[in-house]
Design a protein around this motif. Structure first.
Motif, PDB file in Angstrom:
ATOM      1  N   UNK A 541       0.860  -1.188   0.000  1.00  0.00           N
ATOM      2  CA  UNK A 541       0.000   0.000   0.000  1.00  0.00           C
ATOM      3  C   UNK A 541       0.893   1.233   0.000  1.00  0.00           C
ATOM      4  N   UNK A 542       0.705   2.079  -0.986  1.00  0.00           N
ATOM      5  CA  UNK A 542       1.488   3.310  -1.091  1.00  0.00           C
ATOM      6  C   UNK A 542       0.666   4.489  -0.588  1.00  0.00           C
ATOM      7  N   UNK A 580      -2.099   3.825  -3.788  1.00  0.00           N
ATOM      8  CA  UNK A 580      -2.036   2.586  -4.571  1.00  0.00           C
ATOM      9  C   UNK A 580      -2.231   1.392  -3.644  1.00  0.00           C
ATOM     10  N   UNK A 581      -2.963   0.379  -4.128  1.00  0.00           N
ATOM     11  CA  UNK A 581      -3.048  -0.926  -3.479  1.00  0.00           C
ATOM     12  C   UNK A 581      -2.570  -1.950  -4.490  1.00  0.00           C
ATOM     13  N   UNK A 582      -1.643  -2.818  -4.098  1.00  0.00           N
ATOM     14  CA  UNK A 582      -1.042  -3.757  -5.051  1.00  0.00           C
ATOM     15  C   UNK A 582      -0.835  -5.121  -4.397  1.00  0.00           C
ATOM     16  N   UNK A 583      -0.826  -6.144  -5.248  1.00  0.00           N
ATOM     17  CA  UNK A 583      -0.523  -7.520  -4.850  1.00  0.00           C
ATOM     18  C   UNK A 583       0.660  -7.963  -5.697  1.00  0.00           C
ATOM     19  N   UNK A 584       1.829  -8.101  -5.066  1.00  0.00           N
ATOM     20  CA  UNK A 584       3.068  -8.226  -5.831  1.00  0.00           C
ATOM     21  C   UNK A 584       3.793  -9.545  -5.600  1.00  0.00           C
ATOM     22  N   UNK A 585       4.405 -10.041  -6.683  1.00  0.00           N
ATOM     23  CA  UNK A 585       5.386 -11.113  -6.616  1.00  0.00           C
ATOM     24  C   UNK A 585       6.779 -10.500  -6.600  1.00  0.00           C
ATOM     25  N   UNK A 586       7.744 -11.197  -5.949  1.00  0.00           N
ATOM     26  CA  UNK A 586       9.113 -10.706  -5.860  1.00  0.00           C
ATOM     27  C   UNK A 586       9.492 -10.445  -4.415  1.00  0.00           C
TER      28      UNK A 586
END
Length: 604
Positions: A541-542, A580-586
């Motif tokens: 979450x940004x 921003x709301x994000x679901x991230x790989x890495x």
């Protein structure tokens, strides 16, 4: 209403006094003076035409000289933050008495602009900037992860041309990076031969060469290459007396200086600058976004024992006569321009230095180290960059926060400080309207035609490609499958090396325009259903003003499961400023596959 707000802002001004405007000059009478090295009691300091005309004036001042009462106060040289990245908030340092910033990597065009203003004597409205410009790093090295195209080098033969190009751009000194990173996040790094060649190339052009390091071995390598200074110390729980002595001996042979940067080391260790965050004298100048940065250290858990090594080294090096400079690394999460220097001074005292030694570390010591012959002292002929405080900061370092007045090149900063307080008071009085969502809280409104959200922007792919990375991903709507009667997204990602913190994921902007903040304070929990390949992922979450998301991990197991993440798990999150709301790989390289559905924001 607005008049009341402005009156409140002015009332918050610490020790604000309406001084007459300085015409020909001004005289600070009967003031304790910290001259950059020691206290001089009961001095009269005369300022004329932006310079210190007399640091112990005895005569009768001219009729057009303004008189300022210094009783009960201490006059300091303008403070110098010896390590920043000054890419934003140019108005902040001065209000905190920081009149010079030594910048370790910033935008070259900005550096050129400020260089020109300083050359013309027209840089009175912001801190002077003594900058390295672009740093020297290897391809894929630390400094390349920010999405800026910068010149790199990889062999000694390239060193002189690289240094000469920086000098043409206007760099005041050369900053070199030795940083191998960690096993999880490795960096390519310059080899020792290239570092040595860069130091030599800088010295050929009569420029300082300072080095960024992150470990004891890197510190030894930098000093062995002839570095003039280390711009960081490093975290650690233990270091032997023999290792301390060896590092000190190497630094003394080089006549090198050290900038510990406790502020950013504490951020990495998950520690906030609680002292300044709780101090109304300090926070009155910061808007919500700027305060949010201080609430978001890099580390997710506090590890104060990680500061044991830099504290031990700082005290031992000071005792050995190695110059210690106060620097914050402001521009990083967990730090902020100007205010963090006051925290840094307190952290240095906490480490074991005396308040007087710490005052020197923020005035005369960095001035000498960086060959700034016109500042850092209160003496005849020096720039009238000055800070007047109530109290005795040489005995109680937090008295640096009792700012009565700041002068930059002899010009009062009162108007800027008062205007800043008025702006912040007005902003804080204006309540944002919390965003309304559907009753079920769903923010993933997926169908065959679009991946919609109630925010105005659609969901989409987010990868490190726009930062120069090589990761990629695909998003497809599952044609027949549902989860909890909701549409399912199939996400396949390839996270590849090429960026320092590679990622690929699914994200949505919460505002009507990209990076515009939305007030989601009516909600306190993010829920979603997920399954996948067993890998660990992260919700990021940004918030407005920060380029680094606040991340919380989750695992995509083989079976569908509901993940519930209270906002309280996102350290330092301000729900009223989410962008921003994000679901991230890495960030580990590899292939990733997961499915997601039923994304909701709820009040629980």
């Amino acid at each position: 209403m607005q008049k009341n707000i402005l009156a409140l802002a002015l009332a918050l001004c610490v020790g604000s006094i309406q001084f007459p405007a300085s015409a020909a000059g001004f005289l600070v009478e009967h003031v304790r003076v910290f001259d950059g090295q020691k206290i001089q009691p009961d001095r009269n300091v005369l300022i004329v035409d932006g310079k210190i005309k007399d640091d112990n004036f005895k005569g009768k001042p001219a009729a057009d000289i303004s008189i300022i009462d210094g009783a009960g106060r201490t006059l300091l040289p303008g403070l110098i933050d010896a390590h920043v990245h000054a890419y934003q908030y140019q108005d902040l340092p001065l209000v905190y008495g920081v009149t010079t910033q030594i910048d370790m990597f910033t935008n070259v065009d900005q550096m050129k602009e400020i260089n020109e203003k300083m050359r013309k004597g027209e840089n009175r409205d912001r801190a002077d900037l003594i900058s390295a410009g672009v740093l020297a790093t290897a391809p894929g090295g630390h400094g390349t992860e920010f999405g800026l195209a910068i010149p790199t080098l990889s062999k000694p033969e390239e060193a002189q041309a690289w240094v000469d190009a920086r000098i043409v751009e206007g760099s005041h000194f050369i900053k070199i990076v030795i940083e191998h990173g960690s096993e999880k996040r490795p960096f390519n790094s310059l080899d020792n031969a290239t570092v040595k060649a860069l130091v030599k190339a800088a010295h050929v052009r009569h420029k300082l060469a300072v080095v960024h390091i992150g470990t004891l071995q890197e510190a030894q390598d930098a000093l062995a290459a002839g570095a003039d200074g280390l711009v960081h110390l490093f975290e650690g729980k233990q270091i032997s007396d023999a290792e301390v002595a060896d590092l000190i001996n190497t630094a003394k042979r080089n006549h090198a200086f050290i900038i510990p940067t406790f502020s950013v080391l504490e951020s990495i260790a998950g520690m906030k600058e609680e002292d300044v965050l709780a101090d109304k004298r300090m926070t009155v100048y910061l808007n919500k976004t700027q305060i949010q940065t201080l609430h978001a250290p890099y580390g997710k858990q506090a590890h104060p024992d990680w500061l044991s090594v830099p504290k031990k080294l700082t005290v031992a090096m000071q005792a050995a006569g190695i110059p210690i400079l106060a620097g914050t690394d402001a521009g990083n999460s967990g730090t902020q321009y100007g205010i963090s220097l006051h925290h840094e001074l307190a952290a240095m005292v906490d480490a074991g230095l005396s308040p007087a030694e710490v005052l020197a570390s923020a005035t005369s010591v960095p001035a000498k180290a960086f060959n700034l012959k016109d500042r850092g002292h209160i003496a005849k002929g020096y720039k009238a960059d000055l800070v007047l405080v109530t109290g005795e900061p040489d005995k109680n370092i937090t008295d640096t926060r009792n700012i009565v007045e700041v002068w930059k090149d002899g010009e009062r900063v009162t108007a800027q400080r008062e205007q800043k307080q008025q702006e912040i008071a007005l902003q804080n009085s204006q309540k944002t309207e919390a965003l309304e969502l559907p009753a079920n809280g769903r923010i993933g409104l997926f169908n065959k035609s679009k991946l919609a959200s109630p925010f105005g922007a659609d969901w989409g792919a987010s990868t490190d490609a726009f930062m120069g990375g090589k990761s990629s991903m695909t998003i497809k709507l599952a044609e027949t499958e549902t989860a909890n009667e909701q549409a399912v997204l199939n996400i396949e990602a390839e996270v590849r090396p090429g960026f320092a913190y590679p990622w690929a994921g699914l994200s949505v902007f919460t505002g009507k325009t990209p990076m515009e903040a939305s007030d989601l304070s009516k909600f306190n929990t993010l829920k979603f259903r997920v399954r996948g390949d067993g890998n660990q992922y992260a919700v990021g979450i940004s918030v407005k003003g920060s380029y680094i998301p606040i991340a919380v991990p989750f695992k995509a197991t083989e079976e569908w499961r509901e993940v519930s993440l209270p906002f309280s798990k996102f350290q330092g999150l301000d729900p009223a400023a989410i962008t921003v709301i994000a679901f991230n790989a890495g960030p580990q390289a590899g292939s990733y596959r997961f499915q997601i559905a039923d994304i909701r924001l709820l009040k629980e």
